[in-house]
Design a protein around this motif. Structure first.
Motif, PDB file in Angstrom:
ATOM      1  N   LEU A 299     -31.065 -16.802  -5.397  1.00  0.00           N
ATOM      2  CA  LEU A 299     -31.333 -16.365  -6.772  1.00  0.00           C
ATOM      3  C   LEU A 299     -32.192 -15.105  -6.787  1.00  0.00           C
ATOM      4  O   LEU A 299     -33.111 -14.962  -5.983  1.00  0.00           O
ATOM      5  CB  LEU A 299     -32.036 -17.483  -7.549  1.00  0.00           C
ATOM      6  N   LYS A 300     -31.894 -14.214  -7.719  1.00  0.00           N
ATOM      7  CA  LYS A 300     -32.667 -12.978  -7.880  1.00  0.00           C
ATOM      8  C   LYS A 300     -33.519 -13.013  -9.152  1.00  0.00           C
ATOM      9  O   LYS A 300     -34.385 -12.179  -9.346  1.00  0.00           O
ATOM     10  CB  LYS A 300     -31.729 -11.771  -7.951  1.00  0.00           C
ATOM     11  N   VAL A 301     -33.247 -13.961 -10.016  1.00  0.00           N
ATOM     12  CA  VAL A 301     -33.975 -14.073 -11.272  1.00  0.00           C
ATOM     13  C   VAL A 301     -35.396 -14.583 -10.991  1.00  0.00           C
ATOM     14  O   VAL A 301     -35.614 -15.342 -10.045  1.00  0.00           O
ATOM     15  CB  VAL A 301     -33.209 -15.008 -12.253  1.00  0.00           C
ATOM     16  N   THR A 302     -36.367 -14.124 -11.767  1.00  0.00           N
ATOM     17  CA  THR A 302     -37.748 -14.583 -11.628  1.00  0.00           C
ATOM     18  C   THR A 302     -37.844 -16.004 -12.176  1.00  0.00           C
ATOM     19  O   THR A 302     -37.470 -16.266 -13.319  1.00  0.00           O
ATOM     20  CB  THR A 302     -38.708 -13.664 -12.419  1.00  0.00           C
ATOM     21  N   LEU A 303     -38.340 -16.923 -11.355  1.00  0.00           N
ATOM     22  CA  LEU A 303     -38.506 -18.316 -11.765  1.00  0.00           C
ATOM     23  C   LEU A 303     -39.985 -18.655 -11.775  1.00  0.00           C
ATOM     24  O   LEU A 303     -40.698 -18.344 -10.817  1.00  0.00           O
ATOM     25  CB  LEU A 303     -37.786 -19.253 -10.783  1.00  0.00           C
TER      26      LEU A 303
ATOM     27  N   ASP B 173     -43.408 -17.852  -5.482  1.00  0.00           N
ATOM     28  CA  ASP B 173     -44.326 -17.480  -4.408  1.00  0.00           C
ATOM     29  C   ASP B 173     -45.778 -17.805  -4.753  1.00  0.00           C
ATOM     30  O   ASP B 173     -46.689 -17.442  -4.011  1.00  0.00           O
ATOM     31  CB  ASP B 173     -44.202 -15.980  -4.110  1.00  0.00           C
ATOM     32  N   GLY B 174     -45.999 -18.445  -5.906  1.00  0.00           N
ATOM     33  CA  GLY B 174     -47.351 -18.789  -6.329  1.00  0.00           C
ATOM     34  C   GLY B 174     -48.074 -17.641  -7.022  1.00  0.00           C
ATOM     35  O   GLY B 174     -49.246 -17.758  -7.373  1.00  0.00           O
ATOM     36  N   LYS B 175     -47.372 -16.522  -7.224  1.00  0.00           N
ATOM     37  CA  LYS B 175     -47.966 -15.355  -7.893  1.00  0.00           C
ATOM     38  C   LYS B 175     -47.875 -15.576  -9.411  1.00  0.00           C
ATOM     39  O   LYS B 175     -46.857 -16.013  -9.924  1.00  0.00           O
ATOM     40  CB  LYS B 175     -47.172 -14.107  -7.491  1.00  0.00           C
ATOM     41  N   GLU B 176     -48.973 -15.262 -10.116  1.00  0.00           N
ATOM     42  CA  GLU B 176     -48.981 -15.471 -11.563  1.00  0.00           C
ATOM     43  C   GLU B 176     -48.131 -14.408 -12.283  1.00  0.00           C
ATOM     44  O   GLU B 176     -48.268 -13.218 -12.038  1.00  0.00           O
ATOM     45  CB  GLU B 176     -50.414 -15.430 -12.086  1.00  0.00           C
ATOM     46  N   ILE B 177     -47.243 -14.882 -13.132  1.00  0.00           N
ATOM     47  CA  ILE B 177     -46.396 -14.028 -13.966  1.00  0.00           C
ATOM     48  C   ILE B 177     -46.775 -14.333 -15.406  1.00  0.00           C
ATOM     49  O   ILE B 177     -46.837 -15.503 -15.801  1.00  0.00           O
ATOM     50  CB  ILE B 177     -44.890 -14.357 -13.754  1.00  0.00           C
ATOM     51  N   SER B 178     -47.030 -13.285 -16.190  1.00  0.00           N
ATOM     52  CA  SER B 178     -47.390 -13.525 -17.591  1.00  0.00           C
ATOM     53  C   SER B 178     -46.459 -12.751 -18.511  1.00  0.00           C
ATOM     54  O   SER B 178     -45.817 -11.779 -18.093  1.00  0.00           O
ATOM     55  CB  SER B 178     -48.847 -13.110 -17.847  1.00  0.00           C
ATOM     56  N   LEU B 179     -46.394 -13.198 -19.745  1.00  0.00           N
ATOM     57  CA  LEU B 179     -45.585 -12.486 -20.733  1.00  0.00           C
ATOM     58  C   LEU B 179     -46.095 -11.052 -20.876  1.00  0.00           C
ATOM     59  O   LEU B 179     -45.311 -10.121 -21.037  1.00  0.00           O
ATOM     60  CB  LEU B 179     -45.604 -13.214 -22.080  1.00  0.00           C
ATOM     61  N   ALA B 180     -47.412 -10.877 -20.770  1.00  0.00           N
ATOM     62  CA  ALA B 180     -48.014  -9.543 -20.898  1.00  0.00           C
ATOM     63  C   ALA B 180     -47.486  -8.578 -19.832  1.00  0.00           C
ATOM     64  O   ALA B 180     -47.462  -7.363 -20.062  1.00  0.00           O
ATOM     65  CB  ALA B 180     -49.536  -9.654 -20.809  1.00  0.00           C
TER      66      ALA B 180
END
Length: 158
Positions: free
Chosen positions: A88-92, A20-27
């Protein structure tokens, strides 16, 4: 050739756009265990099988305390198409620059059909609650990998 991570190493930080263009970080996963898996390309047969396997086992992994994030060099638009087409339900997340792939040792030379090529090395890194590498699996197979990963982690399949 990028260095492969070893258990005990600090997992490299990343901040990448999801479907969705939303930033996902390891933090974002601090205090939780996360399975970060690297795959070559959305909408290809092997990667679809692997993503569907993770989706099918997402609740079992979550119940065992694991989040799952899939990383490929794809752009968010392609990831969104992949997610919708395969339910899919997994975060990509996408890494078009391949910097995160390289930092995790998941990009470099590999053998493909008897030739040496440069590309994504199908890999899975398990990161613990403190951000350290718990397990590092390289050159994994798309089919059967999730079941093997769960056995290695001591998680019973549903």
């Amino acid at each position: 050739m990028s260095e492969r991570l070893q258990p005990g190493d600090t997992a490299p930080a990343f901040a990448l756009p999801d479907a969705d263009g939303k930033e996902i970080s390891l933090a974002d996963f601090a205090g939780r265990k996360v399975v970060v898996y690297f795959y070559p390309a959305a909408l290809t047969p092997g990667c679809t099988k692997q993503a569907c396997d993770f989706t099918d086992n997402l609740q079992v992994l979550a119940d065992a305390g694991y989040e799952v994030v899939g990383v490929s060099p794809d752009k968010p638009e392609k990831l969104a198409t992949f997610r919708e087409k395969e339910d899919l339900k997994v975060t990509l997340v996408g890494d078009p620059s391949k910097e995160t792939l390289a930092a995790y040792g998941a990009f470099g030379e590999k053998q493909m059909y008897g030739k040496t090529v440069t590309g994504v090395i199908r890999s899975t890194i398990v990161v613990d609650e403190k951000g350290a590498v718990e397990h590092a699996f390289y050159n994994v197979r798309a089919t059967g990998h999730v079941a093997k990963l769960m056995r290695d982690l001591g998680i019973a399949a549903a």
